[in-house]
Design a protein around this motif. Structure first.
Motif, mmCIF file in Angstrom:
data_model
loop_
_atom_site.group_PDB
_atom_site.id
_atom_site.type_symbol
_atom_site.label_atom_id
_atom_site.label_comp_id
_atom_site.label_asym_id
_atom_site.label_seq_id
_atom_site.Cartn_x
_atom_site.Cartn_y
_atom_site.Cartn_z
ATOM 1 N N VAL A 171 -2.567 -1.099 -9.430
ATOM 2 C CA VAL A 171 -2.487 -0.558 -8.075
ATOM 3 C C VAL A 171 -3.182 -1.533 -7.127
ATOM 4 N N ALA A 172 -2.404 -2.126 -6.219
ATOM 5 C CA ALA A 172 -2.969 -3.094 -5.272
ATOM 6 C C ALA A 172 -3.618 -2.391 -4.086
ATOM 7 N N VAL A 173 -2.901 -1.425 -3.498
ATOM 8 C CA VAL A 173 -3.478 -0.590 -2.439
ATOM 9 C C VAL A 173 -3.063 0.849 -2.693
ATOM 10 N N ASN A 174 -3.916 1.773 -2.294
ATOM 11 C CA ASN A 174 -3.714 3.168 -2.680
ATOM 12 C C ASN A 174 -3.899 4.108 -1.491
ATOM 13 N N ASP A 175 -2.796 4.728 -1.058
ATOM 14 C CA ASP A 175 -2.816 5.817 -0.079
ATOM 15 C C ASP A 175 -3.544 5.405 1.211
ATOM 16 N N ILE A 176 -3.052 4.348 1.845
ATOM 17 C CA ILE A 176 -3.668 3.811 3.053
ATOM 18 C C ILE A 176 -3.039 4.440 4.293
ATOM 19 N N ASN A 177 -3.884 4.904 5.212
ATOM 20 C CA ASN A 177 -3.443 5.394 6.515
ATOM 21 C C ASN A 177 -4.158 4.602 7.604
ATOM 22 N N MET A 178 -3.392 3.960 8.478
ATOM 23 C CA MET A 178 -3.956 3.200 9.585
ATOM 24 C C MET A 178 -3.072 3.362 10.813
ATOM 25 N N HIS A 179 -3.694 3.417 11.969
ATOM 26 C CA HIS A 179 -2.977 3.391 13.241
ATOM 27 C C HIS A 179 -3.588 2.257 14.063
ATOM 28 N N VAL A 209 -11.565 -1.313 7.160
ATOM 29 C CA VAL A 209 -12.260 -1.844 5.989
ATOM 30 C C VAL A 209 -11.562 -1.368 4.719
ATOM 31 N N VAL A 210 -11.235 -2.318 3.854
ATOM 32 C CA VAL A 210 -10.554 -2.017 2.594
ATOM 33 C C VAL A 210 -11.396 -2.548 1.439
ATOM 34 N N VAL A 211 -11.572 -1.734 0.420
ATOM 35 C CA VAL A 211 -12.302 -2.140 -0.772
ATOM 36 C C VAL A 211 -11.531 -1.667 -2.003
ATOM 37 N N ALA A 212 -11.218 -2.606 -2.886
ATOM 38 C CA ALA A 212 -10.530 -2.282 -4.141
ATOM 39 C C ALA A 212 -9.275 -1.444 -3.897
ATOM 40 N N GLY A 213 -8.524 -1.809 -2.839
ATOM 41 C CA GLY A 213 -7.278 -1.122 -2.548
ATOM 42 C C GLY A 213 -7.413 0.209 -1.846
ATOM 43 N N ARG A 214 -8.636 0.602 -1.542
ATOM 44 C CA ARG A 214 -8.880 1.884 -0.869
ATOM 45 C C ARG A 214 -9.345 1.657 0.561
ATOM 46 N N HIS A 215 -8.996 2.585 1.456
ATOM 47 C CA HIS A 215 -9.399 2.518 2.850
ATOM 48 C C HIS A 215 -10.815 3.065 2.964
ATOM 49 N N LEU A 259 -10.927 -6.018 7.173
ATOM 50 C CA LEU A 259 -12.123 -6.546 6.529
ATOM 51 C C LEU A 259 -12.239 -6.046 5.101
ATOM 52 N N GLY A 260 -12.635 -6.933 4.205
ATOM 53 C CA GLY A 260 -12.840 -6.537 2.823
ATOM 54 C C GLY A 260 -13.126 -7.736 1.951
ATOM 55 N N PRO A 261 -13.731 -7.530 0.791
ATOM 56 C CA PRO A 261 -14.019 -8.643 -0.116
ATOM 57 C C PRO A 261 -12.732 -9.227 -0.682
ATOM 58 N N ASN A 262 -12.827 -10.411 -1.262
ATOM 59 C CA ASN A 262 -11.663 -11.015 -1.906
ATOM 60 C C ASN A 262 -11.106 -10.077 -2.967
ATOM 61 N N GLY A 263 -9.778 -9.942 -2.991
ATOM 62 C CA GLY A 263 -9.137 -9.067 -3.961
ATOM 63 C C GLY A 263 -9.078 -7.612 -3.554
ATOM 64 N N ALA A 264 -9.450 -7.310 -2.298
ATOM 65 C CA ALA A 264 -9.491 -5.916 -1.850
ATOM 66 C C ALA A 264 -8.113 -5.346 -1.574
ATOM 67 N N GLY A 265 -7.114 -6.217 -1.356
ATOM 68 C CA GLY A 265 -5.768 -5.747 -1.020
ATOM 69 C C GLY A 265 -5.336 -6.108 0.385
ATOM 70 N N LYS A 266 -6.105 -6.968 1.061
ATOM 71 C CA LYS A 266 -5.795 -7.311 2.457
ATOM 72 C C LYS A 266 -4.458 -8.038 2.578
ATOM 73 N N SER A 267 -4.220 -9.022 1.727
ATOM 74 C CA SER A 267 -2.969 -9.787 1.801
ATOM 75 C C SER A 267 -1.763 -8.909 1.502
#
Length: 305
Positions: free
Chosen positions: A17-25, A202-208, A34-42
């Motif tokens: 799972v790269a990103v999980n249940d993200i909600n953004m407006h 802010v995203v960490v480990a694929g989570r918002h 913002l997030g550490p490397n591997g957080a799912g930003k790309s």
């Protein structure tokens, strides 16, 4: 002016799972992703650009799904973190190629204008293979500005840039934001975001992990005990003295080498406490190392708090 909305977006690759249940407006202006490397930003930026379909959920611009709609792609400019360049082309040829692909009405003028915006005109006729990393970053930005997109997505855009180039690029992005563009840029460097974005996702480990005003999130990130490792000429005595200080939450001797592990609530006060105690009691500080200053630990605190 365009609103970018992610609704219950997830993306997985097989069992990963790269990103999980993200909600953004995301509204017009500059938003820091913002997030550490591997957080799912790309992965998130690729879905915002329509390059990747979400496994679940939707990504829309002003209510229209991004994926599969050509007219929406014309509103978007993506600067990927990868080089994604043709080294045998000149900078001018590369930007002109993108102008032609986007069907820009006056591609020659648009190309010259985009290159001038990123201050690459003197090197426009050189092959991209001869460019430094910072120059490649700037010509990539020029290539996505050439069709004047309403939504600008940048993945680690300041990589390889010197301080002067960074300052110019930040000023350029501020100018676009003032003219109503929606700008999202990713970074794992907190200071870069602080200088340019007030709105942060802010995203960490694929989570918002957090969303909102940068100053509020910054306070959330720092309102936690700061952890240090200290060695001095008398560790046991210093540990006892530290426990009498209001800014120190805890201090204990590590069994392996008797170094002191310290938790302090007030960073500013603690910075004065250590040298004062050492001077007053004739102690010599041999080592003072923060042990949780990495963004990874800060973000993990946010997620788990």
């Amino acid at each position: 002016m365009s609103d970018l909305v992610l609704a219950e977006v997830s993306r997985w690759y097989g069992n990963v799972v790269a990103v999980n249940d993200i909600n953004m407006h995301i509204r017009p202006g500059i938003t820091g992703l913002l997030g550490p490397n591997g957080a799912g930003k790309s992965t998130l930026l690729s879905m915002m650009a329509g390059l990747l379909p979400p496994s679940t959920g939707t990504v829309t611009i002003d209510g229209t799904p991004v994926r599969g709609h050509v007219r929406m792609y014309r509103q978007i400019g993506l600067v990927p973190v990868q080089e994604s360049l043709y080294d045998f082309l000149t900078g001018e040829q590369f930007v002109r190629l993108n102008a032609d692909l986007q069907g820009v009405p006056d591609p020659a003028t648009a190309t010259a204008h985009a290159i001038a915006q990123v201050e690459m005109a003197p090197a426009a006729n050189r092959r991209i293979g001869t460019y430094s990393k910072g120059m490649k970053q700037r010509i990539k930005v020029a290539s996505v500005l050439v069709h004047d997109p309403a939504v600008l997505l940048l993945d680690e855009p300041f990589n390889g840039m010197d301080p002067i180039q960074r300052r110019h690029m930040m000023g350029l992005l501020h100018g676009f934001a003032q003219r109503g563009r929606t700008i999202v840029f990713s970074s794992h460097i907190l200071e870069e975001v602080e200088q340019i974005a007030r709105q942060v996702e802010v995203v960490v480990a694929g989570r918002h992990a957090a969303s909102g005003d940068f100053a509020q999130i910054r306070r959330m990130m720092t309102d936690r005990p700061n952890q240090y490792l200290i060695r001095c000429s008398d560790n046991r005595r210093l540990a006892a003295l530290l426990l009498t200080e209001p800014s120190v939450r805890g201090a204990r001797l590590r069994s392996a080498d008797q170094a002191i592990e310290v938790e302090a609530d007030d960073f500013g006060r603690f910075a004065h406490v250590i040298p004062n105690l050492a001077r007053q009691h004739g102690l010599r500080i041999l080592e003072l190392t923060p042990t949780d200053e990495s963004l990874e630990s800060v973000f993990s605190y946010l997620v788990n708090s």
